[in-house]
Enzyme design. Structure first.
Site, PDB file in Angstrom:
ATOM      1  N   HIS A 263       0.840  -1.208   0.000  1.00 16.98           N
ATOM      2  CA  HIS A 263       0.000   0.000   0.000  1.00 16.98           C
ATOM      3  C   HIS A 263       0.877   1.261   0.000  1.00 16.98           C
ATOM      4  CE1 HIS A 263      -3.626   2.419   1.208  1.00 16.98           C
ATOM      5  NE2 HIS A 263      -2.681   3.202   1.714  1.00 16.98           N
ATOM      6  N   GLU A 264       1.754   1.360   0.972  1.00 19.36           N
ATOM      7  CA  GLU A 264       2.623   2.551   1.057  1.00 19.36           C
ATOM      8  C   GLU A 264       3.553   2.599  -0.150  1.00 19.36           C
ATOM      9  OE1 GLU A 264       1.837   4.809   3.103  1.00 19.36           O
ATOM     10  OE2 GLU A 264       0.484   3.577   4.319  1.00 19.36           O
ATOM     11  N   HIS A 267       1.927   4.593  -2.780  1.00 16.95           N
ATOM     12  CA  HIS A 267       2.096   6.034  -2.513  1.00 16.95           C
ATOM     13  C   HIS A 267       3.519   6.463  -2.913  1.00 16.95           C
ATOM     14  CE1 HIS A 267      -1.669   6.920  -0.496  1.00 16.95           C
ATOM     15  NE2 HIS A 267      -1.479   6.034   0.445  1.00 16.95           N
ATOM     16  N   GLU A 293      -4.510   8.083  -2.960  1.00 17.05           N
ATOM     17  CA  GLU A 293      -5.036   6.834  -2.403  1.00 17.05           C
ATOM     18  C   GLU A 293      -5.352   5.844  -3.527  1.00 17.05           C
ATOM     19  OE1 GLU A 293      -4.601   6.612   0.673  1.00 17.05           O
ATOM     20  OE2 GLU A 293      -5.686   4.795   1.191  1.00 17.05           O
TER      21      GLU A 293
HETATM   22 ZN   LIG Z   1      -2.938   5.330   1.840  1.00 18.25          ZN
END
Ligand SMILES: [Zn+2]
Length: 498
Positions: A263-264, A267, A293
């Site tokens: 997830h990160e 980003h 996101e």
């Molecule tokens: Zn996030």
């Protein structure tokens, strides 16, 4: 004119230096700072943020913007967007009476402290008077921000430009119609995967090695991206040359850090691949909270939780954890990573039920800001919606209305961007799949064509394009939430043989 631009850029460089210092200090505080450093840290952050605020609102900035704004059309694209963005921020701050703004900042600091204690002791009553003050200000704030918009739209606009209740009402109605019956069907079919074999001890030093493998599969350049350990994972950093990715290890839950890193990592890929020309510019970051996101969720859920990705990483897991993985097949790992079940806590929710948690908050915020709901009636309204959307009984406010920090910080209108991010991701994935065979690319182990496509269509623009412009140019169509509900329906019907 040339001189004015030069002075403007010098001022931006100064602002960037403050952002740099604050970003590095924040990462430092979350990762390695000894406990007793907290007071010094808070003091320094206070000084730096005040100085940074002065730079962005001071007389020099005002004079430069006053000279540059009328010449906007003659400026290059980057400078023009910088002038627009900073001008908008300045105008907004000027419309909020200073005295109210200062009082509100103090109220939010106090509310955050009280919320923490209230959550831990399950005591909504002690938090309610603080929340009432914040709600009262947020009912008034839209009048300062943009009196022409419906109140809640003005707040939404603070986090996702162009987002409206009209869009969100249609969006959530579609999500609800598609997902509520599907979630019920899954609950009733009783076919949850038996993931008990994954409930083993996964030593953290080995999990760190797994993170290294994941980061390299994601094509993240370690010379420009650090990987730290924190309580609540986030991605921070300074510019595309210095991104700070973080995770949190749980010895008994190897998938927790696994999906945090992916997830990160999404980003981080966004930040790492903004255009070189945007280094040091306030535009050198994601287009919006929702678009940012979309990238973390695209990697975490659509790529990371795919059968192909799980198969790709499985050999590394079997090598790092030979004993623990003995009874876990790639298929079981895939099913366990995609287990869907209604729950009480948003941050622990699975991909399928996540948006219903956001929908509860959206409905309540709309009513709170519109005046149809008062703070004293909030816990009851919260519990009723959790029952209606997710079919779960909320046992107490700690596991209900008090669970998130956002409202204590005065962030009303922020939650929807979490859900919209997933919907953007589904549409972007669909557009990308017209150019790239994504499952085959993931299976090959070389994700660089995926990152290159996203860089070309999304990452490199930073904040040059607004969210709706970016979706239109990347996907060839305006935002359409149908991609998201179709994607989830298809994936979960197959997973649970419905
Ligand atoms: Zn996030």
């Amino acid at each position: 004119m040339e001189e004015t631009i030069k002075s403007f850029k010098a001022l931006l460089a100064k602002m960037h230096a403050y952002q740099h210092a604050m970003g590095a200090l924040h990462y430092d505080a979350e990762t390695v700072m000894p406990k007793k450093g907290a007071a010094d840290f808070a003091q320094s952050m206070g000084v730096l943020s005040e100085e940074s605020y002065k730079l962005s609102t001071g007389s020099e900035m005002r004079e430069l913007l006053a000279k540059l704004a009328p010449e906007k059309d003659a400026l290059d694209e980057i400078t023009r967007r910088e002038v627009e963005e900073l001008g908008e921020q300045l105008e907004k701050l000027e419309r909020i009476p200073m005295e109210e703004y200062v009082r509100y900042s103090m109220d939010t600091s106090a509310a955050m402290q009280v919320w923490k204690a209230a959550k831990n002791s399950n005591d909504f009553a002690s938090f309610a008077p603080h929340l009432e003050k914040l709600v009262a200000f947020n009912r008034k704030l839209p009048g300062y921000l943009n009196p022409d918009l419906p109140k809640y739209d003005a707040l939404l606009n603070e986090y996702e430009k162009g987002l409206t209740m009209e869009m969100l009402n249609g969006y959530f109605a579609g999500v609800r119609a598609a997902l509520v019956p599907l979630i019920r069907e899954i609950s009733e079919c009783g076919a949850q995967p038996d993931a008990s074999a994954l409930r083993a001890s996964f030593p953290i030093p080995r999990q760190r090695l797994l993170s290294d493998r994941l980061v390299s599969i994601l094509t993240i350049d370690r010379e420009r991206c650090a990987l730290g350990e924190v309580e609540h994972p986030f991605t921070g950093g300074v510019s595309k040359n210095d991104v700070r990715l973080t995770t949190h290890y749980h010895e008994c839950d190897v998938l927790s850090s696994f999906f945090s890193v992916v997830h990160e990592g999404g980003h981080a890929l966004y930040e790492l691949n903004t255009a070189d020309e945007l280094v040091g510019s306030p535009l050198g970051t994601g287009a919006s909270m929702g678009i940012h996101e979309s990238q973390s969720r695209l990697f975490e859920n659509m790529i990371g939780r795919s059968r192909e990705f799980i198969r790709l990483v499985y050999p590394a897991m079997a090598e790092l954890f030979p004993e623990q993985m003995k009874r876990v097949s790639p298929e079981l790992l895939y099913r366990a990573a995609n287990r869907a079940e209604p729950s009480l806590i948003r941050t622990e929710a699975d991909e399928l039920t996540y948006s219903l948690h956001i929908m509860v908050r959206y409905e309540l915020e709309k009513q709170l800001i519109g005046g149809a709901l008062e703070v004293s009636d909030l816990p009851e309204a919260w519990n009723a919606l959790y029952k209606e959307y997710l079919g779960v009984d909320v046992p107490d406010d700690m596991h209900g209305v008090l669970q998130d920090s956002h409202w204590s910080g005065g962030a009303f209108g922020y939650f929807p961007s979490y859900s919209i991010g997933s919907a953007y991701a589904a549409q972007i994935y669909d557009a990308m799949s017209r150019f790239i065979d994504i499952p085959a690319t993931v299976s090959s182990g070389d994700l660089s064509p995926i990152v290159a496509w996203l860089t070309e269509r999304i990452y490199r623009f930073g904040m040059l394009k607004k969210p709706n412009e970016l979706i239109l140019s990347a996907c060839g169509k305006p935002f359409d939430s149908g991609y998201y509900t179709r994607y989830l329906t298809q994936k979960y019907r197959a997973l649970y043989n419905l």
